[in-house]
Design a protein around this motif. Structure first.
Motif, mmCIF file in Angstrom:
data_model
loop_
_atom_site.group_PDB
_atom_site.id
_atom_site.type_symbol
_atom_site.label_atom_id
_atom_site.label_comp_id
_atom_site.label_asym_id
_atom_site.label_seq_id
_atom_site.Cartn_x
_atom_site.Cartn_y
_atom_site.Cartn_z
ATOM 1 N N ARG A 1 14.088 -0.244 16.932
ATOM 2 C CA ARG A 1 14.087 -1.424 16.063
ATOM 3 C C ARG A 1 14.681 -1.188 14.678
ATOM 4 O O ARG A 1 14.485 -1.997 13.778
ATOM 5 N N ASN B 1 -8.805 -5.147 9.825
ATOM 6 C CA ASN B 1 -7.434 -5.288 10.298
ATOM 7 C C ASN B 1 -7.353 -5.101 11.811
ATOM 8 O O ASN B 1 -6.327 -5.372 12.417
ATOM 9 N N ARG C 1 7.831 0.543 12.254
ATOM 10 C CA ARG C 1 8.392 -0.813 12.348
ATOM 11 C C ARG C 1 7.612 -1.730 13.278
ATOM 12 O O ARG C 1 7.826 -2.932 13.303
ATOM 13 N N GLY D 1 3.565 -0.937 10.730
ATOM 14 C CA GLY D 1 3.485 -0.779 9.272
ATOM 15 C C GLY D 1 2.513 0.304 8.847
ATOM 16 O O GLY D 1 1.923 0.241 7.775
ATOM 17 N N LEU E 1 2.361 3.354 7.316
ATOM 18 C CA LEU E 1 3.248 4.207 6.538
ATOM 19 C C LEU E 1 2.483 5.110 5.579
ATOM 20 O O LEU E 1 2.759 6.310 5.482
ATOM 21 N N GLU F 1 10.292 2.180 6.796
ATOM 22 C CA GLU F 1 10.850 1.195 7.734
ATOM 23 C C GLU F 1 12.292 1.531 8.121
ATOM 24 O O GLU F 1 12.810 0.996 9.095
ATOM 25 N N PRO G 1 6.591 -9.112 15.067
ATOM 26 C CA PRO G 1 7.334 -9.017 13.813
ATOM 27 C C PRO G 1 7.935 -7.620 13.628
ATOM 28 O O PRO G 1 7.333 -6.630 14.057
ATOM 29 N N THR G 2 9.118 -7.565 13.063
ATOM 30 C CA THR G 2 9.661 -6.278 12.638
ATOM 31 C C THR G 2 9.020 -5.977 11.295
ATOM 32 O O THR G 2 9.259 -6.688 10.317
ATOM 33 N N VAL G 3 8.197 -4.960 11.280
ATOM 34 C CA VAL G 3 7.445 -4.654 10.065
ATOM 35 C C VAL G 3 8.329 -3.793 9.160
ATOM 36 O O VAL G 3 8.865 -2.787 9.594
ATOM 37 N N CYS G 4 8.477 -4.229 7.920
ATOM 38 C CA CYS G 4 9.385 -3.513 7.021
ATOM 39 C C CYS G 4 8.673 -2.983 5.787
ATOM 40 O O CYS G 4 9.290 -2.785 4.741
ATOM 41 N N GLY G 5 7.372 -2.797 5.904
ATOM 42 C CA GLY G 5 6.635 -2.253 4.771
ATOM 43 C C GLY G 5 5.204 -1.955 5.198
ATOM 44 O O GLY G 5 4.816 -2.202 6.341
ATOM 45 N N GLN G 6 4.442 -1.412 4.276
ATOM 46 C CA GLN G 6 3.070 -1.032 4.579
ATOM 47 C C GLN G 6 2.250 -2.237 5.033
ATOM 48 O O GLN G 6 2.225 -3.267 4.377
ATOM 49 N N ALA G 7 1.572 -2.068 6.149
ATOM 50 C CA ALA G 7 0.732 -3.135 6.677
ATOM 51 C C ALA G 7 -0.557 -3.255 5.884
ATOM 52 O O ALA G 7 -0.957 -2.330 5.184
ATOM 53 N N LYS G 8 -1.220 -4.401 6.035
ATOM 54 C CA LYS G 8 -2.559 -4.562 5.476
ATOM 55 C C LYS G 8 -3.472 -3.693 6.311
ATOM 56 O O LYS G 8 -3.564 -3.827 7.524
ATOM 57 N N SER G 9 -4.133 -2.765 5.661
ATOM 58 C CA SER G 9 -5.010 -1.873 6.406
ATOM 59 C C SER G 9 -6.262 -1.642 5.575
ATOM 60 O O SER G 9 -6.988 -2.575 5.300
ATOM 61 N N LYS H 1 -2.070 -0.082 -0.601
ATOM 62 C CA LYS H 1 -1.363 -1.253 -1.091
ATOM 63 C C LYS H 1 -0.470 -1.829 0.001
ATOM 64 O O LYS H 1 0.458 -1.178 0.470
ATOM 65 N N PHE I 1 0.655 -10.709 6.206
ATOM 66 C CA PHE I 1 -0.571 -10.778 7.005
ATOM 67 C C PHE I 1 -1.033 -12.224 7.130
ATOM 68 O O PHE I 1 -1.439 -12.669 8.185
ATOM 69 N N ASN J 1 2.129 -9.932 10.565
ATOM 70 C CA ASN J 1 1.780 -8.638 11.139
ATOM 71 C C ASN J 1 0.255 -8.503 11.088
ATOM 72 O O ASN J 1 -0.288 -7.711 10.343
#
Lengths: 154, 540, 344
Positions: free
Chosen positions: B166, B365, B409, B412, B414, B438, C73-81, C86, C94, C298
């Motif tokens: 991706r 989450n 991707r 998320g 990371l 990403e 979704p193509t995730v392009c950053g830190q997810a909510k976790s 952050k 989200f 996401n």
């Protein structure tokens, strides 16, 4: 269909935006503006030719400096040429298409015949949202009435 | 196998310029070292997949069923109706080319059909011909072409040169995801029995034994027992994992690669050490031999096969009456869990929203899927000061982190693994920005392409990743590449040996296992790999 | 199809379109053919517009008829976790609001294209540099196109709304020439030229380009070119043009006038463009809104995504598994559901 609500909302917005020209004009008619040629000077010219104004225009007894079609689409260009000619080379005379010589002057030539700016210039200019900057410097015939000697605003 | 791979000096002679013939007029040449062996008949039969047969990609005749074209087109029609992604991605590409140089396989091979846009066009051209009016009427003018056996071969060759990572999708202005196109493309190929062995075999194993490697229940336990012994030798503490235990609070599922092959095994030891440490704090976990696989090679076969294999996790969680599931370090496993599992096999009403028994943190989450990633879990422990760590036990390591494609991707994930690493290691350096997070590069062997016979493809596809490692290896002396993926742990070591000798590969929880101070442990002299800890020699 | 074939074919196509327009204009101008004028000045514009609206809606509803079975979704950053990590709210949305923000950024600012990098292969090693010029050109192209479309509303509104006047004043603020130059037209033509040259200059982009990639560019360039010519060189009677257009939008079409060949080329090309639009890649305009890798949150582990066609599959149950391995399991001390058959 899936996501019906979102898709239909989106398409409704699309439809409304792109059909704007149609719905915004509902119940309106927008006839093509007519330029009035009924001015004292032109009437006088017709009288001299022994015709009424309409006939005189039709038969070509009264002519502008160039062919009408040319004037309609190119008058702004011609005025620019005149301006450059007067300002840069001091040449003030223009040989018109109909064997006449004209002074290259917006106020003295153009507006002499077309003294009715509101019913002549403005009708089309407003119709097309054209805002010529002629009048930033030049006086309109109406203004000229009080300051006939001055062609250019001080 | 490795002796058949060209030398690196040969490998880097890559011409990224396209040939002079147009791509539709350039016939596919199936090359040894690039393709993987086809799936075998018994494997496909076992999985009730159609048209298992003996065939070779190098043969002219692939022994297709006589009505293969009808099957294929019907399959396309069905998928057009089922997947908006498919139909949309067939329609809206403008061929801007932003994706072209983003694919690791294109960078590594220079083959223009590995540009994501062109890989998709292989399928799109047929879609246009069969499913759009313009394509029917105008043909090549609008990029449409007839489906033929030659085109089918091209599909097979190139859809098994995409690792569904991706990366291209990140850069596409419309989010067109080649993974979606490859997934559907492979589904279509599977309708004709055209899988590869390295995917079909693990899928069949997993179906039968619960894991890709076909480890039977007793052997699974034996292997973990072996790690228990090793752990005791190193730490002096005997850990006691339980299996298939009903009533445990948490079910732990990790890729079977961690149980089977180095260096994944050290990661498994890391899990065991962590779990043992937490036991006295109220952590109640069990392993399962039935759901003994986190990974899912069904995902590389079809949506249906993915669902069939994934079903075991919730089924086993239900049978064992656990409250929630903890997942080990794996890449595509986590894409399946994060983006597919609950939709396919949920709702998991028999489970509860995961709560860490140690810290009390509710993982909201994961409220519906009820499965937590182990780096999320461990990061939370560290943040709450629950772990006693000795970072210096990783001082022989200069670590960088490879974001695996799917956790990056596809979910998320990371900062969690980075947080864990930086709390268990003293030296950490990031690779260049355009190769991590990403924008991370694939290991080159993802999505079932980690076979032996396609090593050249793997080394080519892994070159961009290796190149970034080489950069930090040269600049900062990085000697350890951490990752949270079992395929990574299997394929990155040979990749590193090939491109960047001197860099090892580790799972994040191996590092945790090294640093974690177990109550009652003896003074450790080696790390989990049995290598001397820094400073030990001097003391001796 | 190679680049020459693609170029020639699309040039032939655009040549044919322009010729048809020119012939129509000539028919009106020189032969006073009012039938041609009605056809090209009234009938075809109506048909093209209807095709555009209906085609667009048809295409979007066709996409909407296929479900989005999975949240991808193509995730392009830190997810909510975890709460202290952050989240990248725009790159890994989200909530719905965050998705809207991500989509807005994508659609209005071409966020993903902004990320573009360029790989250069030097000394056997790939290097990645920033590469934002395609983003700049694409933004310039699309926004000036939008400005031009809006500006043209002066032909379709009476009286002309103040915002249009303001927009045109801004567009023409350089006040060069009479009528003065409108920046958007030149920028759009320049950007389209750039997009065309880019397709031709880069070997790999050239390689992936189809005739239907060149055709819309040529079409747009022809439209822009004739528009600019009509404003600055071969001027036409725009009052007559507006009268014609107002006739169309008020459903009181007036007899089309002799406005000149250029105008009929311009108008016909626009008709072709909008009629072609729904059936071509230009539908990315509608498609981008539906892209499941961008318009989904996401949050798939927190909120269940429904698949309308989720069907039961054949699984290998625990019972089947235990049946096969029971003895070995018992031997290894693994708990089983049923004791071995012999022991029953």
């Amino acid at each position: 269909m899936y996501d019906k609500g979102k898709v239909i909302t989106g398409l409704a917005i699309f439809f409304l935006v792109f059909t704007f020209p149609f719905w915004s004009n509902i119940g309106k008619t927008a006839p093509m503006p007519e330029r009035s040629l009924d001015t004292p000077v032109l009437q006088e010219m017709a009288r001299e030719a022994g015709l009424d104004l309409e006939q005189a225009l039709k038969e070509g007894a009264i002519n502008c400096v160039e062919d009408k079609d040319y004037i309609v689409s190119q008058h702004m260009h011609l005025l620019n040429l005149w301006r450059d000619s007067v300002v840069r080379s001091g040449n003030r005379m223009y040989a018109g298409a109909f064997g006449k010589r004209h002074e290259m002057s917006l106020s003295k030539s153009c507006m002499n015949c077309h003294s009715n700016k509101k019913d002549f210039c403005d009708r089309c200019h407003n119709y097309m949202n054209v805002n010529p900057y002629c009048w930033d410097c030049h006086l309109t015939p109406e203004q000229m009435g009080t300051a006939s000697d001055a062609e250019v605003k001080q | 196998m490795a002796d058949e791979v060209p030398k690196t000096s040969e490998m880097v002679k890559i011409d990224h310029a396209p040939p002079s013939t147009g791509w539709m007029d350039t016939p596919v040449v199936i090359r040894k070292g690039i393709y993987s062996y086809p799936a075998k008949k018994p494997t496909l039969d076992y999985l009730s997949m159609p048209f298992g047969r003996e065939w070779s990609p190098l043969d002219a005749d692939w022994k297709l069923p006589p009505n293969w074209l009808d099957i294929l087109l019907e399959g396309m029609r069905e998928r057009i109706d089922r997947f908006r992604s498919f139909r949309l991605f067939m329609d809206i590409c403008v061929r801007c080319g932003a994706c072209a140089d983003k694919c690791h396989y294109f960078i590594g091979t220079g083959d223009p059909k590995n540009m994501p846009v062109l890989r998709a066009e292989l399928l799109r051209s047929v879609y246009r011909k069969e499913f759009t009016l313009a394509g029917k009427l105008m043909g090549k003018m609008v990029g449409a072409r007839q489906m033929t056996a030659e085109v089918l071969k091209e599909w097979w060759y190139y859809f098994f040169q995409c690792s569904e990572c991706r990366r291209c999708s990140v850069f596409c202005p419309y989010g067109i995801d080649t993974a979606e196109i490859t997934i559907i493309g492979r589904e279509l190929l599977n309708l004709l029995g055209l899988n590869i062995d390295w995917i079909a075999q693990p899928a069949a194993n997993c179906f039968r034994t619960g894991n890709h490697l076909g480890i039977q229940p007793h052997a699974f336990k034996d292997m973990l027992d072996f790690f228990v012994d090793d752990t005791e030798n190193i730490t002096g503490v005997r850990v006691n994992p339980t299996y298939n235990r009903k009533g445990a609070e948490i079910l732990f599922v990790t890729p079977s690669g961690d149980v089977f092959a180095d260096p994944g095994t050290y990661t498994a030891m890391g899990y065991l050490i962590l779990f043992h440490y937490l036991e006295s704090l109220g952590f109640d976990v069990t392993w399962s031999t039935y759901a003994s696989e986190g990974g899912n090679f069904g995902f590389f076969t079809s949506h249906e096969m993915m669902k069939r294999l994934n079903a075991k996790m919730y089924a086993e969680a239900k049978r064992l009456k656990v409250k929630w599931i903890l997942g080990g370090e794996c890449g595509h496993m986590w894409r399946v869990i994060h983006q597919y599992m609950d939709t396919m096999n949920g709702p998991a009403d028999h489970l509860e929203t995961p709560v860490s028994p140690i810290t009390g943190t509710r993982f909201t989450n994961a409220a519906t899927t009820k499965m937590v990633h182990i780096t999320e879990f461990t990061a939370d422990l560290i943040r709450n000061g629950k772990l006693k760590l000795d970072k210096s036990r990783n001082d022989n390591l200069n670590v960088t982190f490879h974001d695996s494609c799917n956790p990056a991707r596809g979910m998320g994930l990371l900062d969690e693994p980075r947080y864990v690493i930086q709390n268990v290691c003293n030296t950490f350096h990031e690779m260049p920005e355009s190769t991590i997070r990403e924008q991370t590069f694939c290991c080159g062997s993802g999505s079932g392409l980690n076979a032996g016979e396609n090593l050249e493809l793997r080394f080519r596809g892994g070159m961009p990743r290796a190149n970034a490692v080489k950069h930090v290896h040269e600049k900062h002396g990085v000697n350890m590449l951490a990752c949270v993926c079992a395929i990574d742990r299997a394929v990155l070591p040979p990749l590193m040996d090939y491109w960047v000798p001197g860099v090892g590969v580790t799972g994040v929880h191996e590092l945790v296992g090294n640093a974690l101070i177990l109550p009652g442990e003896k003074k450790r002299t080696t790390d989990l790999r049995g290598e001397d800890l820094p400073g030990v020699e001097e003391e001796d | 199809m190679n680049v020459w074939a693609s170029l020639i074919l699309s040039l032939i196509a655009i040549g044919a379109v322009a010729t048809v327009g020119a012939v129509a204009g000539a028919a009106v101008q020189f032969f006073d053919l009012s039938a041609a004028a009605w056809l090209f000045g009234v009938v075809i514009p109506y048909l093209a517009f209807v095709t555009f609206i209906a085609g667009f809606i048809y295409r979007v509803t066709t996409w909407a008829r296929s479900p989005v079975p999975f949240g991808i979704p193509t995730v392009c950053g830190q997810a909510k976790s975890l709460p202290w990590i952050k989240q990248s709210r725009l790159e890994s949305p989200f909530t719905k609001l965050e998705v809207v923000a991500r989509m807005a950024l994508e659609i209005l600012c071409f966020r993903s294209l902004f990320r573009n990098t360029r790989m250069t292969f030097k000394g056997g090693r790939p290097l990645y540099g920033p590469n934002q010029w395609l983003w700049v050109i694409a933004l310039a192209f699309h926004y000036t196109f939008l400005v031009i479309v809006i500006r043209h509303m002066r032909f379709f509104t009476e009286p002309i709304p103040g915002v249009l006047k303001l927009l045109e004043a801004l567009d023409g603020f350089l006040q060069i020439g009479a009528p003065y130059v409108l920046i958007s037209g030149f920028v759009m033509a320049g950007a389209a030229t750039f997009l065309l040259l880019r397709r031709l200059a880069f070997a790999n982009i050239r390689y992936i380009s189809l005739p239907n990639d060149y055709f819309p560019l040529f079409l747009i360039l022809t439209i822009a070119g004739t528009g600019i010519l009509m404003r600055h060189v071969f001027k036409v009677d725009i009052v007559a043009v507006k009268a014609m257009m107002m006739g169309i939008v008020t459903f009181h079409p007036v007899a089309p006038m002799d406005i000149g060949m250029l105008f009929y080329i311009h108008l016909f090309c626009v008709c072709v463009l909008i009629a072609y639009f729904p059936w071509s890649k230009l539908m990315h305009m509608g498609g981008v809104f539906l892209s499941p890798t961008r318009n989904l949150p996401n949050n798939t582990r927190a909120v269940r995504h429904e698949n309308p066609w989720n069907y039961p599959v054949k699984v290998h149950t625990y019972e089947e598994y235990e049946e096969e391995f029971r003895e070995k399991m018992i031997e290894a001390g693994l708990p089983v559901e049923k004791e071995a058959a012999e022991e029953e």
